[in-house]
Motif scaffolding. Sequence first.
Motif, PDB file in Angstrom:
ATOM      1  N   MET A 137       0.857  -1.177   0.000  1.00 25.34           N
ATOM      2  CA  MET A 137       0.000   0.000   0.000  1.00 25.34           C
ATOM      3  C   MET A 137       0.899   1.234   0.000  1.00 25.34           C
ATOM      4  O   MET A 137       1.962   1.237   0.603  1.00 25.34           O
ATOM      5  CB  MET A 137      -0.870   0.048   1.268  1.00 25.34           C
ATOM      6  N   LEU A 138       0.468   2.294  -0.659  1.00 23.85           N
ATOM      7  CA  LEU A 138       1.232   3.551  -0.658  1.00 23.85           C
ATOM      8  C   LEU A 138       0.343   4.659  -0.098  1.00 23.85           C
ATOM      9  O   LEU A 138      -0.536   5.171  -0.794  1.00 23.85           O
ATOM     10  CB  LEU A 138       1.702   3.892  -2.071  1.00 23.85           C
ATOM     11  N   LEU A 139       0.580   5.008   1.144  1.00 25.57           N
ATOM     12  CA  LEU A 139      -0.141   6.114   1.781  1.00 25.57           C
ATOM     13  C   LEU A 139       0.748   7.349   1.792  1.00 25.57           C
ATOM     14  O   LEU A 139       1.974   7.245   1.622  1.00 25.57           O
ATOM     15  CB  LEU A 139      -0.511   5.726   3.219  1.00 25.57           C
ATOM     16  N   PRO A 140       0.156   8.542   1.985  1.00 23.02           N
ATOM     17  CA  PRO A 140       0.984   9.757   1.992  1.00 23.02           C
ATOM     18  C   PRO A 140       2.205   9.656   2.917  1.00 23.02           C
ATOM     19  O   PRO A 140       3.282  10.130   2.567  1.00 23.02           O
ATOM     20  CB  PRO A 140       0.005  10.842   2.450  1.00 23.02           C
ATOM     21  N   GLN A 141       2.076   9.018   4.075  1.00 24.26           N
ATOM     22  CA  GLN A 141       3.247   8.956   4.964  1.00 24.26           C
ATOM     23  C   GLN A 141       4.379   8.092   4.390  1.00 24.26           C
ATOM     24  O   GLN A 141       5.533   8.229   4.784  1.00 24.26           O
ATOM     25  CB  GLN A 141       2.878   8.488   6.384  1.00 24.26           C
ATOM     26  N   HIS A 142       4.048   7.200   3.450  1.00 29.48           N
ATOM     27  CA  HIS A 142       5.104   6.381   2.842  1.00 29.48           C
ATOM     28  C   HIS A 142       5.961   7.167   1.854  1.00 29.48           C
ATOM     29  O   HIS A 142       7.033   6.713   1.480  1.00 29.48           O
ATOM     30  CB  HIS A 142       4.491   5.169   2.108  1.00 29.48           C
ATOM     31  N   VAL A 143       5.439   8.270   1.393  1.00 30.03           N
ATOM     32  CA  VAL A 143       6.199   9.025   0.377  1.00 30.03           C
ATOM     33  C   VAL A 143       6.759  10.333   0.944  1.00 30.03           C
ATOM     34  O   VAL A 143       7.229  11.186   0.198  1.00 30.03           O
ATOM     35  CB  VAL A 143       5.328   9.303  -0.874  1.00 30.03           C
ATOM     36  N   GLN A 144       6.711  10.474   2.278  1.00 28.82           N
ATOM     37  CA  GLN A 144       7.328  11.648   2.913  1.00 28.82           C
ATOM     38  C   GLN A 144       8.828  11.637   2.664  1.00 28.82           C
ATOM     39  O   GLN A 144       9.492  10.635   2.896  1.00 28.82           O
ATOM     40  CB  GLN A 144       7.095  11.593   4.434  1.00 28.82           C
ATOM     41  N   HIS A 145       9.348  12.790   2.245  1.00 36.45           N
ATOM     42  CA  HIS A 145      10.791  12.975   2.117  1.00 36.45           C
ATOM     43  C   HIS A 145      11.435  11.983   1.160  1.00 36.45           C
ATOM     44  O   HIS A 145      12.572  11.566   1.364  1.00 36.45           O
ATOM     45  CB  HIS A 145      11.479  12.908   3.484  1.00 36.45           C
ATOM     46  N   ILE A 146      10.729  11.568   0.119  1.00 35.73           N
ATOM     47  CA  ILE A 146      11.387  10.747  -0.910  1.00 35.73           C
ATOM     48  C   ILE A 146      11.613  11.566  -2.175  1.00 35.73           C
ATOM     49  O   ILE A 146      12.276  11.107  -3.094  1.00 35.73           O
ATOM     50  CB  ILE A 146      10.599   9.462  -1.256  1.00 35.73           C
ATOM     51  N   ILE A 147      11.073  12.797  -2.211  1.00 37.74           N
ATOM     52  CA  ILE A 147      11.199  13.603  -3.432  1.00 37.74           C
ATOM     53  C   ILE A 147      12.669  13.821  -3.790  1.00 37.74           C
ATOM     54  O   ILE A 147      13.021  13.928  -4.959  1.00 37.74           O
ATOM     55  CB  ILE A 147      10.450  14.946  -3.285  1.00 37.74           C
ATOM     56  N   GLN A 148      13.535  13.863  -2.786  1.00 36.92           N
ATOM     57  CA  GLN A 148      14.952  14.146  -3.047  1.00 36.92           C
ATOM     58  C   GLN A 148      15.806  12.890  -3.194  1.00 36.92           C
ATOM     59  O   GLN A 148      17.013  12.997  -3.371  1.00 36.92           O
ATOM     60  CB  GLN A 148      15.519  15.062  -1.952  1.00 36.92           C
ATOM     61  N   GLN A 149      15.174  11.719  -3.122  1.00 39.48           N
ATOM     62  CA  GLN A 149      15.974  10.500  -3.157  1.00 39.48           C
ATOM     63  C   GLN A 149      16.111   9.903  -4.559  1.00 39.48           C
ATOM     64  O   GLN A 149      15.138   9.805  -5.297  1.00 39.48           O
ATOM     65  CB  GLN A 149      15.377   9.449  -2.208  1.00 39.48           C
ATOM     66  N   GLY A 150      17.334   9.476  -4.896  1.00 36.59           N
ATOM     67  CA  GLY A 150      17.583   8.783  -6.147  1.00 36.59           C
ATOM     68  C   GLY A 150      16.973   7.394  -6.110  1.00 36.59           C
ATOM     69  O   GLY A 150      16.426   6.972  -5.096  1.00 36.59           O
ATOM     70  N   GLY A 151      17.094   6.674  -7.222  1.00 35.81           N
ATOM     71  CA  GLY A 151      16.556   5.320  -7.280  1.00 35.81           C
ATOM     72  C   GLY A 151      15.038   5.308  -7.270  1.00 35.81           C
ATOM     73  O   GLY A 151      14.394   6.297  -7.625  1.00 35.81           O
ATOM     74  N   THR A 152      14.459   4.199  -6.883  1.00 39.09           N
ATOM     75  CA  THR A 152      12.998   4.095  -6.756  1.00 39.09           C
ATOM     76  C   THR A 152      12.660   3.154  -5.625  1.00 39.09           C
ATOM     77  O   THR A 152      13.182   2.035  -5.561  1.00 39.09           O
ATOM     78  CB  THR A 152      12.330   3.588  -8.062  1.00 39.09           C
ATOM     79  N   LEU A 153      11.813   3.618  -4.741  1.00 47.93           N
ATOM     80  CA  LEU A 153      11.475   2.787  -3.576  1.00 47.93           C
ATOM     81  C   LEU A 153      10.715   1.542  -3.998  1.00 47.93           C
ATOM     82  O   LEU A 153      10.693   0.555  -3.253  1.00 47.93           O
ATOM     83  CB  LEU A 153      10.697   3.587  -2.524  1.00 47.93           C
ATOM     84  N   LEU A 154      10.104   1.563  -5.176  1.00 46.77           N
ATOM     85  CA  LEU A 154       9.382   0.380  -5.656  1.00 46.77           C
ATOM     86  C   LEU A 154      10.310  -0.598  -6.369  1.00 46.77           C
ATOM     87  O   LEU A 154       9.877  -1.660  -6.797  1.00 46.77           O
ATOM     88  CB  LEU A 154       8.246   0.798  -6.592  1.00 46.77           C
TER      89      LEU A 154
END
Lengths: 329, 329, 329, 329
Positions: D52-69
């Motif tokens: 599941m992807l909720l807003p709290q899962h994508v906090q502070h990932i805008i600046q991260q390289g790669g892909t969390l998925l």
Amino acid sequence: MIKRIGVLTSGGDAPGMNAAIRAIVLTAAVHNIDVIGFHHGFNGLLEQDYQMLLPQHVQHIIQQGGTLLKSARCKALHTDNGAQQAAAALHSLQLDGLIVIGGDGSFRGTLAIAKYYQGQLIGVPGTIDNDVDGTDYTIGFATAIDTALNAIDKIRDTADAFERIFLVELMGRHSGYITLSAGIAAGAEQIICPEFGTLTEANLQTILTPIQHAQLLRGKSSYIIVVAENSYPGGTTALADALSKALNIECRACILGHIQRGGSPVGADRILATKLGAYAVEQMVNGANLMMAGEVNQQAVLYPLAKTGDKQKQIDPYMVRWQQCIASD
Amino acid sequence: MIKRIGVLTSGGDAPGMNAAIRAIVLTAAVHNIDVIGFHHGFNGLLEQDYQMLLPQHVQHIIQQGGTLLKSARCKALHTDNGAQQAAAALHSLQLDGLIVIGGDGSFRGTLAIAKYYQGQLIGVPGTIDNDVDGTDYTIGFATAIDTALNAIDKIRDTADAFERIFLVELMGRHSGYITLSAGIAAGAEQIICPEFGTLTEANLQTILTPIQHAQLLRGKSSYIIVVAENSYPGGTTALADALSKALNIECRACILGHIQRGGSPVGADRILATKLGAYAVEQMVNGANLMMAGEVNQQAVLYPLAKTGDKQKQIDPYMVRWQQCIASD
Amino acid sequence: MIKRIGVLTSGGDAPGMNAAIRAIVLTAAVHNIDVIGFHHGFNGLLEQDYQMLLPQHVQHIIQQGGTLLKSARCKALHTDNGAQQAAAALHSLQLDGLIVIGGDGSFRGTLAIAKYYQGQLIGVPGTIDNDVDGTDYTIGFATAIDTALNAIDKIRDTADAFERIFLVELMGRHSGYITLSAGIAAGAEQIICPEFGTLTEANLQTILTPIQHAQLLRGKSSYIIVVAENSYPGGTTALADALSKALNIECRACILGHIQRGGSPVGADRILATKLGAYAVEQMVNGANLMMAGEVNQQAVLYPLAKTGDKQKQIDPYMVRWQQCIASD
Amino acid sequence: MIKRIGVLTSGGDAPGMNAAIRAIVLTAAVHNIDVIGFHHGFNGLLEQDYQMLLPQHVQHIIQQGGTLLKSARCKALHTDNGAQQAAAALHSLQLDGLIVIGGDGSFRGTLAIAKYYQGQLIGVPGTIDNDVDGTDYTIGFATAIDTALNAIDKIRDTADAFERIFLVELMGRHSGYITLSAGIAAGAEQIICPEFGTLTEANLQTILTPIQHAQLLRGKSSYIIVVAENSYPGGTTALADALSKALNIECRACILGHIQRGGSPVGADRILATKLGAYAVEQMVNGANLMMAGEVNQQAVLYPLAKTGDKQKQIDPYMVRWQQCIASD
């Protein structure tokens, strides 16, 4: 009394060489000493290709990579004839001393000149390899580590996203200093450098085991091996191929190469270069000769040029042990 | 035998705190020690707000700024009641020891707990200020210098293009370490920090003279003064105004502030954090108590927590002298 | 036929100005046009303070921040007398044209000269503010965004570790372009810029509500508000104080200031500067006059200098709407 | 009405993919749409490996390289059987739509699923290569340019210090976009990419001539050639050897490789990713199907997925001409 000195940068260039030149020129100015800079290492000395270096010439170069005097290797100096010619140039230019910024190879060249030259010869350790005896760190080493780290951090991103194994080759022909330091700082899953023993096809299993272990037990999403150049017959690309075959997983080699030499020096290198450049001039004023200006335990010290290549500097055994402990877990 | 320990990060956060947490967790795993991490410094201990820390939790955090455990100051610990409560929490969680990553203020809090706790208490120096006795460097200092440098280099560009005077204020409430180091590394034309004496309106001329001298003699196209916070009554902006008025040139203040605390740690901080985190666990296993894990002359060492705030660490006198020599020229 | 032109950089310096100078010199060389560069903006024109610019003078400056010609504002040009004097200098130096790299203020100065000068006058948009009409982007804007981002990312680290609220003030006296762009790219929790309406103590609740909402509902560990300069009476520090008081949480202001002007230009700015510098020379050869070389929809275009300040460029309404939608959630 | 959608990242990872995921999740939340994220590209869809992807899962990932998925290529999808299985998974998870972040290869896979799936399929262009039709830029391209530039700037330092010729190989299997852009931005002395014609041993002289010309006439102290991968039989190392032999000067090859995929995305990529991610969700809500969310002339637009690979995107002919003009001078 010293009135006029020369300075040159020799061998592989290193970030911070400009900062050292700046400190030499500014300190010399305080002591009313003129400075001339030779171009292209000892070649400029042999060919009397040089420029005056006044304080305004070194404004705002502390943060610049490379060396404004250019660097080069110089085969001619390896002959007795070359050394005589260099000494003659120093005499004819009425130089009371020469400061050589470079590695232990450059210091051997400096010593060769000593046979024919009565002035003072001082070395300043400038090389990314940190393989000079008599100083804890060489100018350029800290920057090279951070440049390597910056690249490995990026590779971590893509390795992690794609779940690949990467081999990252770092510089250091005779020494694993850069590799071990950058490997630990990058959190590399494995580090391969000459100090850890010779790697061949025959004992490849020693590095396969921890990879297989990590995959089985820890579910690592990426695996980075930092490798010193010349660690495997055929090079790091051959090693990657061997691993790919043995593991049946895509292993990619990434050769960082010369980007490790460039870039604006980090703070540690600028400070070290400033300290050693200033100290070299002060000690020359104090009469030092055939010495290198180094730093040991945060103190500027003199060390005989003749001994700078004597023994391989030892990599911190504590960190080596820790790394192996973690890797074999 | 140690079976279970706690770790927390306390006080102002510093780049490399995550690397220290990682090394503690990985080293503990080798010794079969469980680790729990408290959130928000000592607050998490008092409130028993914590998480288990397994090796997979610390994957790929070595390069991350901040601290995954969060940091905070904790007023409650300053009372005897708070210390008792902290000790009670450690006992109830059956912790054989606690590792505190922070500065000397955090170590004072740690000592307060010792009165009521029988387990082992170890400190790891993590603060950008490098003002902890018993270690040559603190975790975070090297990164803070490079962050400051990166900003000052950019200010140099615009100062040079516009021929302005800039005052750049750096952190360091009680110590000029960051300011002197960054100032030298940036090639700042002048450095103002508490160690050089108190600056007021009355003795403003001491810093005006070198500026006027530089303008007359050297035709400098930019002039950067690096200033430690709290160096002038009313702050750096007031100092800039005073200089503008006295010199009749636009002087601008630039307050770097909290960007100095963030960012991915540089190699030196990652290596130091890894070394001290691992050493802290090993020495705890060896029975150490009420000690800080520090590094002196490249060697990991233990130093009594009680003495970490004893005396102001001295800034390298050689560099201070060199800087003043150059500036007064 | 054009034989000889001048170039100058005027107003606030911007990263990429050197790249534009380089492109102008290299393109002029292809067309056998001599180039002279005036120092300190229009001041150098008035005082005939200049240098020849040959291809070797612009080697390896594409990556350098600042401007080798220096920049400045020039009050003298605001008078009719100044404009006449500038025109006289252009005539006496036998210049067939002048290229001015700067913002719309500098273009107004350029137009003032046109009354007394028969040669060709061309503008190239160089300012970090992206507030020039007739071009999608100005040279320096992309770099300023990335510099701001780099700083905000660091502040995120420490804000997150300490759970603080931070206000980060960005440049942009009359336009929220930098603030909106950097705010969106930083994932800022809130963005305050003139385009969103006037903020005073009276309507402070409009920005308090989303903060309170975020704390209650989402458990955000840090909250960053990006603020355009001059968005609140008394400045961003006063706004931080007002928020601290209203929320009873420590809110800190961080004023990025002049670091946004410096640094090596990013790729987008180097490419834009190269394109517009080359295009300016080519169009001058083709007879263009009183035009700015801009880029619209990836195409180099000419746009009347007289209209570059006509209307406020509109910020992408789609992104504004998205930001507000997210923030109000 | 759309209640639940899936998202995945596919093919070579690109900086900004995380920013796109974040925008999709936050925009979906505003529309009360649930989001699930599949791991490892289409593989996660086939194997129903998701989160599941909720807003709290994508906090502070805008600046991260790669892909969390995580990303991956997926051979199974190339078969009709695979496409059916994917459609079945989408149905069984009750997904009203799927957003695929990737390149045109991933979009072909998406189209294959359309035969068996009644929900909406939307693409978001994420690849460093900028070779997708229907959008001016792809997510990741701007960052890849700046990563390449950063490396080339460092190589410039050492090339300049040592007076060497360097060949820097950049990514871009079928397109010279990265190479031309980075080459121009780096001020490379020469650029070799497929769009400029095929290079072999037979026509090597075409690239030798400008080198010889530069050495004779301009006294260049360094010479950098930026080369697209697959530009010469045997690769860039073979080309360096051929040049070394022909010129009798040491020419070194530097293969940047995968570092170009990693790193924190620059502002332009974060903004583009945020815009296109948000637009993809909004257009899905509006009923869009089998379309890619792209950006043309700063406007978000829809473009048929089936046409994204139709024709090679053309490199800016103006810059190509300028580069050739300068190089042949």
